[in-house]
Design a protein around this motif. Structure first.
Motif, PDB file in Angstrom:
ATOM      1  N   CYS A  15      18.594  23.945  36.400  1.00 64.86           N
ATOM      2  CA  CYS A  15      19.978  23.960  36.864  1.00 64.86           C
ATOM      3  C   CYS A  15      20.288  22.591  37.459  1.00 64.86           C
ATOM      4  O   CYS A  15      19.378  21.855  37.890  1.00 64.86           O
ATOM      5  N   ALA A  16      21.567  22.259  37.467  1.00 60.63           N
ATOM      6  CA  ALA A  16      22.008  20.971  37.964  1.00 60.63           C
ATOM      7  C   ALA A  16      23.371  21.123  38.602  1.00 60.63           C
ATOM      8  O   ALA A  16      24.126  22.038  38.238  1.00 60.63           O
ATOM      9  N   GLY A  17      23.685  20.233  39.525  1.00 59.29           N
ATOM     10  CA  GLY A  17      24.954  20.328  40.211  1.00 59.29           C
ATOM     11  C   GLY A  17      25.603  18.980  40.395  1.00 59.29           C
ATOM     12  O   GLY A  17      24.922  17.949  40.480  1.00 59.29           O
ATOM     13  N   THR A  18      26.922  18.996  40.450  1.00 64.76           N
ATOM     14  CA  THR A  18      27.683  17.780  40.704  1.00 64.76           C
ATOM     15  C   THR A  18      28.955  18.103  41.468  1.00 64.76           C
ATOM     16  O   THR A  18      29.584  19.136  41.223  1.00 64.76           O
ATOM     17  N   SER A  19      29.309  17.183  42.360  1.00 63.63           N
ATOM     18  CA  SER A  19      30.594  17.305  43.054  1.00 63.63           C
ATOM     19  C   SER A  19      31.581  16.282  42.513  1.00 63.63           C
ATOM     20  O   SER A  19      32.735  16.244  42.950  1.00 63.63           O
ATOM     21  N   GLN A  20      31.129  15.462  41.541  1.00 64.78           N
ATOM     22  CA  GLN A  20      31.986  14.410  41.009  1.00 64.78           C
ATOM     23  C   GLN A  20      32.916  14.907  39.906  1.00 64.78           C
ATOM     24  O   GLN A  20      33.962  14.305  39.668  1.00 64.78           O
ATOM     25  N   PHE A  21      32.515  15.950  39.216  1.00 65.15           N
ATOM     26  CA  PHE A  21      33.285  16.449  38.086  1.00 65.15           C
ATOM     27  C   PHE A  21      33.589  17.923  38.288  1.00 65.15           C
ATOM     28  O   PHE A  21      32.782  18.667  38.839  1.00 65.15           O
ATOM     29  N   SER A  22      34.748  18.333  37.799  1.00 65.11           N
ATOM     30  CA  SER A  22      35.106  19.745  37.931  1.00 65.11           C
ATOM     31  C   SER A  22      34.324  20.610  36.950  1.00 65.11           C
ATOM     32  O   SER A  22      34.082  21.782  37.204  1.00 65.11           O
ATOM     33  N   LEU A  23      33.915  20.003  35.826  1.00 62.25           N
ATOM     34  CA  LEU A  23      33.133  20.717  34.805  1.00 62.25           C
ATOM     35  C   LEU A  23      32.440  19.642  33.978  1.00 62.25           C
ATOM     36  O   LEU A  23      33.069  18.662  33.586  1.00 62.25           O
ATOM     37  N   ALA A  24      31.162  19.796  33.703  1.00 66.16           N
ATOM     38  CA  ALA A  24      30.427  18.761  32.980  1.00 66.16           C
ATOM     39  C   ALA A  24      29.403  19.370  32.039  1.00 66.16           C
ATOM     40  O   ALA A  24      28.726  20.343  32.395  1.00 66.16           O
ATOM     41  N   THR A  25      29.286  18.772  30.843  1.00 67.17           N
ATOM     42  CA  THR A  25      28.319  19.266  29.861  1.00 67.17           C
ATOM     43  C   THR A  25      27.211  18.258  29.574  1.00 67.17           C
ATOM     44  O   THR A  25      26.277  18.570  28.836  1.00 67.17           O
ATOM     45  N   ARG A  26      27.326  17.058  30.122  1.00 64.73           N
ATOM     46  CA  ARG A  26      26.297  16.033  29.881  1.00 64.73           C
ATOM     47  C   ARG A  26      25.389  15.916  31.091  1.00 64.73           C
ATOM     48  O   ARG A  26      25.854  15.889  32.230  1.00 64.73           O
ATOM     49  N   GLN A  27      24.109  15.789  30.843  1.00 69.45           N
ATOM     50  CA  GLN A  27      23.167  15.764  31.959  1.00 69.45           C
ATOM     51  C   GLN A  27      23.410  14.583  32.877  1.00 69.45           C
ATOM     52  O   GLN A  27      23.147  14.661  34.086  1.00 69.45           O
ATOM     53  N   PHE A  28      23.932  13.475  32.352  1.00 76.02           N
ATOM     54  CA  PHE A  28      24.114  12.290  33.176  1.00 76.02           C
ATOM     55  C   PHE A  28      25.276  12.439  34.159  1.00 76.02           C
ATOM     56  O   PHE A  28      25.454  11.596  35.033  1.00 76.02           O
ATOM     57  N   SER A  29      26.040  13.508  34.011  1.00 74.80           N
ATOM     58  CA  SER A  29      27.131  13.780  34.947  1.00 74.80           C
ATOM     59  C   SER A  29      26.637  14.454  36.217  1.00 74.80           C
ATOM     60  O   SER A  29      27.382  14.567  37.185  1.00 74.80           O
ATOM     61  N   TYR A  30      25.383  14.905  36.204  1.00 72.74           N
ATOM     62  CA  TYR A  30      24.853  15.682  37.314  1.00 72.74           C
ATOM     63  C   TYR A  30      23.991  14.845  38.243  1.00 72.74           C
ATOM     64  O   TYR A  30      23.223  13.991  37.799  1.00 72.74           O
ATOM     65  N   ASP A  31      24.158  15.094  39.551  1.00 71.91           N
ATOM     66  CA  ASP A  31      23.434  14.342  40.567  1.00 71.91           C
ATOM     67  C   ASP A  31      22.186  15.062  41.062  1.00 71.91           C
ATOM     68  O   ASP A  31      21.212  14.428  41.436  1.00 71.91           O
ATOM     69  N   ASP A  32      22.263  16.371  41.107  1.00 69.43           N
ATOM     70  CA  ASP A  32      21.200  17.147  41.740  1.00 69.43           C
ATOM     71  C   ASP A  32      20.582  18.105  40.724  1.00 69.43           C
ATOM     72  O   ASP A  32      21.297  18.694  39.913  1.00 69.43           O
ATOM     73  N   TRP A  33      19.270  18.261  40.809  1.00 66.87           N
ATOM     74  CA  TRP A  33      18.544  19.066  39.830  1.00 66.87           C
ATOM     75  C   TRP A  33      17.583  20.024  40.521  1.00 66.87           C
ATOM     76  O   TRP A  33      16.977  19.684  41.544  1.00 66.87           O
ATOM     77  N   GLY A  34      17.456  21.211  39.915  1.00 65.54           N
ATOM     78  CA  GLY A  34      16.439  22.145  40.357  1.00 65.54           C
ATOM     79  C   GLY A  34      15.078  21.734  39.832  1.00 65.54           C
ATOM     80  O   GLY A  34      14.953  20.769  39.065  1.00 65.54           O
TER      81      GLY A  34
END
Length: 124
Positions: free
Chosen positions: A96-115
């Motif tokens: 799982c991954a999370g981001t506060s920068q984008f409202s919805l993201a499908t690319r892994q590089f858009s995510y900042d935090d990872w499980g």
């Protein structure tokens, strides 16, 4: 610092279901879009599903559409991936991954935090 802790992987037979959980700490979850990715040995991570900050919008990878359902409970700071009718080709490590920068993201590089990742194995 945001921490994402995953749970719920394991070994199942083809046709069965599993639910993965992703619990977040250190983040206002309603401001957080969540994605699920999976990785086969020696391969890049593959997009599985994503959900918007509010939980209103979802996106799925073609190989899981109609079988997997992503959801999030902002009150519990937890996101879920319900995986139904699992097949041997779904065997992978799921992240799982999370981001506060984008409202919805499908690319892994858009995510900042990872499980930490969790193994899902489906036997035929």
């Amino acid at each position: 610092q945001v921490q994402l802790v995953q749970s719920g992987g394991g070994l199942v037979q083809a046709g069965m279901s599993l639910r993965l959980s992703c619990a977040a700490s250190g983040r206002t979850f309603s401001n957080y879009a969540v994605g699920w990715f999976r990785q086969y040995p020696g391969k890049e991570r593959e997009f599985v599903a994503a959900i918007s900050r509010s939980g209103t919008w979802t996106e799925y990878g073609d190989s899981v559409k109609g079988r997997f359902v992503i959801s999030k409970d902002n009150d519990k700071n937890t996101a879920y991936l319900q995986m139904n009718n699992l097949q041997p080709e779904d065997t992978a490590v799921y992240y799982c991954a999370g981001t506060s920068q984008f409202s919805l993201a499908t690319r892994q590089f858009s995510y900042d935090d990872w499980g930490q990742g969790t193994q899902v194995t489906v036997s035929s």
